[in-house]
Design a protein around this motif. Structure first.
Motif, PDB file in Angstrom:
ATOM      1  N   ALA A   1       0.856  -1.180   0.000  1.00  0.00           N
ATOM      2  CA  ALA A   1       0.000   0.000   0.000  1.00  0.00           C
ATOM      3  C   ALA A   1       0.896   1.235   0.000  1.00  0.00           C
ATOM      4  CB  ALA A   1      -0.913   0.005   1.217  1.00  0.00           C
ATOM      5  N   PHE A   2       0.314   2.375  -0.310  1.00  0.00           N
ATOM      6  CA  PHE A   2       1.096   3.600  -0.424  1.00  0.00           C
ATOM      7  C   PHE A   2       0.594   4.638   0.574  1.00  0.00           C
ATOM      8  CE2 PHE A   2       1.745   1.460  -4.413  1.00  0.00           C
ATOM      9  CZ  PHE A   2       3.068   1.713  -4.711  1.00  0.00           C
ATOM     10  N   VAL A   3       1.543   5.286   1.227  1.00  0.00           N
ATOM     11  CA  VAL A   3       1.237   6.342   2.186  1.00  0.00           C
ATOM     12  C   VAL A   3       1.730   7.650   1.590  1.00  0.00           C
ATOM     13  CG1 VAL A   3       1.605   7.206   4.514  1.00  0.00           C
ATOM     14  CG2 VAL A   3       1.449   4.730   4.109  1.00  0.00           C
ATOM     15  N   GLY A   4       0.794   8.558   1.294  1.00  0.00           N
ATOM     16  CA  GLY A   4       1.124   9.775   0.582  1.00  0.00           C
ATOM     17  C   GLY A   4       1.451  10.946   1.486  1.00  0.00           C
ATOM     18  N   ASN A   5       2.386  11.759   1.032  1.00  0.00           N
ATOM     19  CA  ASN A   5       2.782  12.976   1.745  1.00  0.00           C
ATOM     20  C   ASN A   5       2.903  14.094   0.717  1.00  0.00           C
ATOM     21  OD1 ASN A   5       3.889  14.941   3.441  1.00  0.00           O
ATOM     22  ND2 ASN A   5       5.956  14.115   3.259  1.00  0.00           N
TER      23      ASN A   5
END
Length: 542
Positions: free
Chosen positions: A210-214
């Motif tokens: 999964a991807f954690v966006g900033n």
């Protein structure tokens, strides 16, 4: 680990020696010879089964077209092609050898395109950026009936994206994603309202699939992006190439997150693409940025370009409507030396990439050009600024045009990438044109030798640096996921050199710090290096 392997196919009698450090890996090297090379002294154009079209007469923004990616989708060491389309189907061209391809339509449009293994399952996937929507994952699955692409959203990736790049930013053994929006187009796009997506520059950390966006920049006008180690400190910076005179942005990672860095004093005004390459063989890559500048100042050309001259006045301090070639001068930072090298003016330029097209040991440059937009060029037939693509040969002290290479197509190129598509050891070129069939340019330049190195691993190979030591000098290549304008690159490095040069050693510096050294090399061979690295905390298999 020390291995001695022999050629797996072809007539070569090479006996190579492989050393790897640290000894927490299994390395296999397979060596094969090239197919017989055609030699006519120029490139030969082949029409491909794909056309990127506009809905009607082209207008601004849809005139930007789409990208192309070259990569090995089916792990057969033959490079396949993915051509994105703004409207309708994108196309996968499966390489069957001998420049024969089988077409597969993908029922999704796209702007940027990359071939990467997103989920680390050993199969190459396709990722399409979509401008007003988040990128789309075409996840590859293979069974007895063949390959199938399953359309998926990427978990956690929710920002509108035009430009993108992939890199293992946190050195944890998987690829992270960086996206940037093109807000100039978003502001007139119904898709932004319909999708409700945020914009700007977003760094997505890959965490267990999964991807954690900033969000690190709230707004961007990005046509291009570069994620590379710009200052040699071992960590990557993010360079956002903005359009319409908005200043580019360089971001560096610190203890306080991503913070703005210092731009060169002289930059492009409307950055449309980035390419990197070591043009002087000193081990440090230069950066080329495309922009708009006519190659001639004759009255006819000036009249055709006049609306652009009128609309692009001003800009930020230091910006110039011209290409840039940035060189790293250590403490003085990056300096723009495009004018002195003959690279400042190549036309209305989109994708540009470095590659040794003539096998003389120096990286040449190919640039695709053209523009069509009725609302920009109403005074021109069909609203089209017709321009030739430009091939520029590196002569050591500068670049000179090579029209005799027959790369001067006028089909309004946008995305472009390079790779050896017929297995004969030289670089071929694929261009995704706008409102004209895509083209493959087969390299039939005569002379020189080459070596190709294909990297395959259970860890990402993007960011690997390959160094080839020859009697004529040292050649350096870095594997990238995306470069030029919206276009993806293969995970195979190509080295050209003269026939009198002797190759002695190849060093592969992998992204996570491992090093592999290979000796006993022979010219005109393809090396497939298969590396299985043991994750930290685990023991090697007995």
């Amino acid at each position: 680990m020390l291995l001695a392997l022999s050629a797996c196919s072809g007539p070569t009698d090479t006996a190579i020696v492989v050393e790897s450090s640290p000894d927490r890996s299994e390395i296999e090297v397979h060596v094969s010879s090239y197919e017989e090379e055609a030699c006519s002294g120029s490139f030969v154009s082949h029409r491909l089964d794909h056309e990127t079209r506009t809905q009607g007469p082209a207008v601004l923004f849809e005139s930007n077209g789409s990208g192309v990616a070259i990569g090995d989708l089916d792990d057969d060491s033959d490079l396949d092609i993915v051509l994105a389309a703004m409207i309708g189907d994108s196309t996968v061209l499966w390489n069957r050898g001998g420049l024969e391809f089988t077409s597969q339509r993908i029922a999704h449009s796209g702007r940027a395109v990359a071939i990467v293994d997103v989920d680390a399952d050993g199969l190459s996937d396709i990722v399409l950026s979509r401008g007003s929507l988040p990128p789309l994952l075409l996840r590859q699955e293979v069974d007895e009936s063949g390959a199938e692409f399953v359309i998926q959203a990427m978990r956690g990736v929710d920002a509108a994206a035009y430009a993108m790049d992939w890199s293992d930013l946190d050195s944890d053994g998987d690829l992270d994603l960086v996206t940037a929006s093109y807000d100039a187009e978003l502001n007139v796009s119904a898709g932004r309202t319909a999708g409700g997506n945020r914009s700007g520059v977003v760094v997505y950390e890959n965490v267990d699939g999964a991807f954690v966006g900033n969000t690190i920049v709230d707004s961007s006008h990005a046509l291009a992006m570069l994620v590379r180690d710009l200052d040699g400190d071992g960590s990557s910076e993010i360079w956002i190439g903005n359009d319409f005179g908005f200043p580019d942005v360089i971001l560096s990672h610190s203890d306080f997150g991503w913070v703005p860095g210092t731009l060169p004093r002289s930059t492009t005004m409307s950055t449309m693409g980035f390419s990197t390459g070591d043009i002087d063989n000193d081990g440090v890559a230069e950066i080329f940025a495309t922009d708009m500048r006519p190659t001639s100042d004759d009255p006819e050309t000036a009249a055709a370009w006049q609306p652009v001259f009128d609309s692009m006045q001003g800009g930020a301090p230091g910006q110039e409507m011209a290409n840039a070639l940035y060189r790293n001068h250590g403490g003085d930072g990056l300096q723009n030396e495009a004018v002195g090298l003959g690279l400042a003016a190549t036309g209305w330029s989109w994708s540009a990439k470095f590659g040794d097209l003539d096998h003389d040991g120096l990286l040449d440059l190919y640039v695709v050009n053209g523009m069509m937009a009725m609302d920009v060029f109403p005074h021109l037939p069909g609203g089209e600024l017709v321009e030739e693509n430009v091939a520029l040969a590196n002569r050591g002290d500068g670049f000179v045009p090579r029209p005799e290479w027959n790369l001067n197509s006028i089909s309004s190129g946008r995305g472009m990438s390079m790779g050896d598509l017929d297995g004969d050891g030289d670089l071929d070129i694929v261009v995704n044109n706008l409102n004209s069939p895509s083209e493959l340019f087969e390299n039939q330049i005569c002379g020189g030798d080459s070596l190709e190195v294909e990297l395959v691993s259970n860890r990402p190979v993007v960011g690997s640096v390959l160094t080839l030591y020859t009697s004529a000098g040292t050649l350096t290549r870095e594997l990238t996921a995306v470069s030029g304008y919206l276009s993806g690159d293969p995970t195979t490095a190509h080295f050209g050199f003269s026939k009198v040069a002797e190759v002695s050693e190849l060093t592969v510096s992998w992204p996570l710090g491992q090093t592999t050294t290979i000796t006993g090399l022979a010219p005109n061979t393809h090396l497939r290096i298969e590396a299985a690295f043991v994750p930290d905390g685990e023991s090697p298999a007995p």
